[in-house]
Design an enzyme around this catalytic site. Structure first.
Site, PDB file in Angstrom:
ATOM      1  N   GLU A 185       0.845  -1.205   0.000  1.00  0.00           N
ATOM      2  CA  GLU A 185       0.000   0.000   0.000  1.00  0.00           C
ATOM      3  C   GLU A 185       0.872   1.244   0.000  1.00  0.00           C
ATOM      4  O   GLU A 185       1.270   1.736   1.064  1.00  0.00           O
ATOM      5  CB  GLU A 185      -0.938   0.014   1.208  1.00  0.00           C
ATOM      6  CG  GLU A 185      -2.049  -1.015   1.145  1.00  0.00           C
ATOM      7  CD  GLU A 185      -3.007  -0.915   2.315  1.00  0.00           C
ATOM      8  OE1 GLU A 185      -2.661  -0.257   3.323  1.00  0.00           O
ATOM      9  OE2 GLU A 185      -4.107  -1.498   2.238  1.00  0.00           O
TER      10      GLU A 185
ATOM     11  N   GLU B 182      -6.219  -7.467  -1.031  1.00  0.00           N
ATOM     12  CA  GLU B 182      -6.593  -7.281   0.376  1.00  0.00           C
ATOM     13  C   GLU B 182      -7.947  -6.602   0.466  1.00  0.00           C
ATOM     14  O   GLU B 182      -8.155  -5.538  -0.121  1.00  0.00           O
ATOM     15  CB  GLU B 182      -5.536  -6.443   1.103  1.00  0.00           C
ATOM     16  CG  GLU B 182      -5.847  -6.186   2.572  1.00  0.00           C
ATOM     17  CD  GLU B 182      -4.763  -5.360   3.255  1.00  0.00           C
ATOM     18  OE1 GLU B 182      -3.559  -5.616   2.993  1.00  0.00           O
ATOM     19  OE2 GLU B 182      -5.093  -4.447   4.025  1.00  0.00           O
TER      20      GLU B 182
END
Length: 588
Positions: free
Chosen positions: A146, A249
């Site tokens: 991320e 995710e």
């Protein structure tokens, strides 16, 4: 003869019993948007992500846990987050997945990977070499979990603040790592993170990595966070444009990993992505004691979990995997197909301005997303009434606190709306400024009787330029700021915003006076006064869909078409003088 038939039957039964996702589907690749198997048929990965491999939760990185996900839960993929590029741990998990017959995503679980590119190159190069050595076909490579801040620290992987990591930075990093993988694994799927917590697939789609095959891009979401709902349109745009996206995710919870588990919001998400056919991994295999964790406290690190060891999240996701990976339809898990017709992107329905993930324009900015701050702290709470787990509060009730954000992807200069949610022990003012004083304003809030009672309000805000602006929010006293969101005005909010018929809401900046004198709208039966130098007038719904466009070159007046329904719109004039916009309300 009978013995021969019996032996043949036993051999067939044995072959079926030994069939695994890897043996049946082999090397995966990408065909347009879709993941496809060795036969070129679409194949959807559904499985679990383990938690960060530290904080003690690496205890679940075991062969028993992987086999439980494969055999008892019906998962066909696991994701192994490796935060410190521990090769031995990654290789062990690769072996466990091979033994279980399922695929594995090896994830560099970092918010700062671009500052550690050389180590990432070495890590992924060595992993690919191991894959070649073992003749494996089940490994996918996730280069960057991320991305968050450009100026983060590679040493501590901290949330350092500042500008969000740009797609150009992420792309350059990925392009430096990909050749190291391809030197040993020319076919494995490589997954590239996207800006703003891997929500920025649109930024990647606008400028994808070229000259490489089997490159996919990451989308992350948390289904019980309402602000993430618009990301479903990113998935549909990807599908309709043959742009490969993998959801490496997602959680049933809010974006903090904790908070509410709203089943209806999860069902909406799963109906959408399952109808489209997106591969996914759920967060997470851990017993952390938060909503997104799949396991209850004390669950064995070696798997073999009973339903009593599963949280509500674990039970929900296990049911999805077990049934959908077995080939059962959506009805088997209580879902119905979603409307994912690509025609929706062509004006058949309204949708938000594209969230490209380079900034936070048009979406709620949470406490953990601020760019810079003074005298404010981020607080995590489970207090009833707080919608999001993270929020900002003043450290000292007697002094001012402020937090600054970057807004990007602003469609045009003009008036927009901010929405804030605050809790306060007394009355006060929330003040805001844009681009160091280009716009300065404030809105009064009243006491909520305490920090844990959250009250929301709207106000208008002027953004002086198309593209990017910085906004500073400040307050004085003991105040909790839960959400600060700058959005395109919605017609349903027009009464709250005080937008009235006849009000001149015009572009700001150097052309303010001229535009306010010449470009106005009073009601449906009035006319637009068109200044010289503009050639076209376009009208957009407040959610970004163009509904009307007309040639205005050489015209002094243009009457609004009767087909435009009442509500709040954005009007954009374009031509030799550039582009100017205003926001107005149609009342009849």
């Amino acid at each position: 003869m009978m013995l021969k038939k019996l032996l043949t039957g036993l051999l067939v039964f044995s072959a079926c019993a030994l069939a695994t996702p890897i043996s049946e589907h082999g090397q995966l690749s990408l065909k347009g948007f879709d993941v496809v198997d060795k036969n070129g048929q679409p194949y959807v990965l559904r499985g679990m992500s383990f938690f960060w491999d530290d904080w003690g939760f690496e205890k679940f990185f075991t062969e028993g846990a992987v086999k439980t996900i494969a055999n008892d839960w019906g998962g066909n993929v696991v994701r192994t987050p490796i935060h410190d590029l521990n090769e031995s741990r990654a290789k062990a998990m690769i072996d466990y997945a091979a033994s279980a017959g399922i695929y594995i995503i090896v994830d560099y679980h970092s918010h700062c990977a671009h500052k550690n590119a050389s180590s990432a190159q070495s890590f992924f190069g060595n992993i690919a070499s191991y894959v070649k050595q073992k003749n494996y076909v089940h490994v996918l490579y996730e280069l960057y979990n991320e991305p968050l801040y450009e100026n983060c620290s590679s040493a501590s992987d901290t949330y350092a603040g500042g500008s969000l990591t740009s797609w150009n930075t992420i792309k350059q990093y990925a392009e430096s790592v990909i050749p190291k993988i391809r030197a040993n694994d020319p076919n494995g799927i490589i997954i590239v993170g996207t800006p703003n917590y891997s929500q920025g697939t649109e930024a990647a789609r606008a400028n994808p990595i070229t000259g490489q095959k089997n490159i996919a891009y990451t989308l992350h979401f948390y289904a019980s966070t309402s602000g993430h709902g618009s990301l479903r349109w990113n998935v549909l745009r990807a599908k309709c444009n043959d742009f490969p996206v993998i959801i490496t995710e997602w959680g049933v919870s809010e974006s903090s990993g904790d908070g509410n588990f709203t089943k209806s919001m999860n069902d909406t998400w799963m109906s959408w992505i399952e109808t489209i056919g997106v591969s996914w991994a759920n967060w997470s295999i851990s017993d952390k004691g938060e909503t997104s964790a799949a396991l209850t406290g004390g669950a064995s690190s070696n798997g073999g979990w009973s339903d009593g060891n599963l949280t509500a999240s674990g039970k929900y996701v296990k049911n999805l995997m077990k049934n959908l990976n077995a080939g059962k339809g959506l009805s088997s898990v209580g879902l119905s197909p979603a409307n994912v017709d690509c025609a929706q992107l062509e004006g058949g329905g309204e949708y938000e301005f594209v969230r490209n993930g380079v900034g936070n324009f048009g979406y709620a900015i949470q406490g953990e997303n601020y760019m810079d701050s003074s005298n404010a702290k981020t607080v995590e709470t489970d207090a009833k009434g707080v919608q999001n787990e993270m929020y900002l509060t003043s450290q000292n009730s007697g002094s001012e606190a402020w937090a600054e954000y970057t807004l990007m992807d602003i469609p045009a200069a003009g008036y927009y709306v901010f929405y804030a949610k605050v809790g306060a022990n007394s009355d006060g003012y929330l003040r805001y400024s844009v681009d160091e004083g280009a716009t300065v304003d404030s809105v009064k809030y009243t006491s909520t009787g305490g920090l844990t009672t959250i009250k929301g309000f709207y106000n208008k805000i002027a953004l002086p330029t198309e593209g990017t602006s910085n906004i500073r929010v400040s307050w004085k006293g003991d105040v909790a700021l839960d959400v600060f969101s700058v959005v395109v005005a919605d017609s349903a909010d027009s009464v709250d915003l005080g937008i009235k018929a006849g009000e001149k809401i015009v572009s700001i900046g150097s052309a303010k006076t001229a535009m306010s004198d010449q470009f106005r709208f009073d009601s449906r039966n009035s006319t637009f006064m068109i200044p010289a130098g503009y050639e076209r007038l376009s009208l957009f719904t407040v959610k970004g869909r163009k509904v009307y466009s007309v040639d205005v070159q050489g015209k002094a007046n243009v009457e609004l078409d009767r087909s435009v329904k009442k509500g709040v719109y954005m009007a954009v004039l374009s031509g030799a003088k550039g582009q100017k916009s205003l926001q107005f309300k149609v009342t009849e």
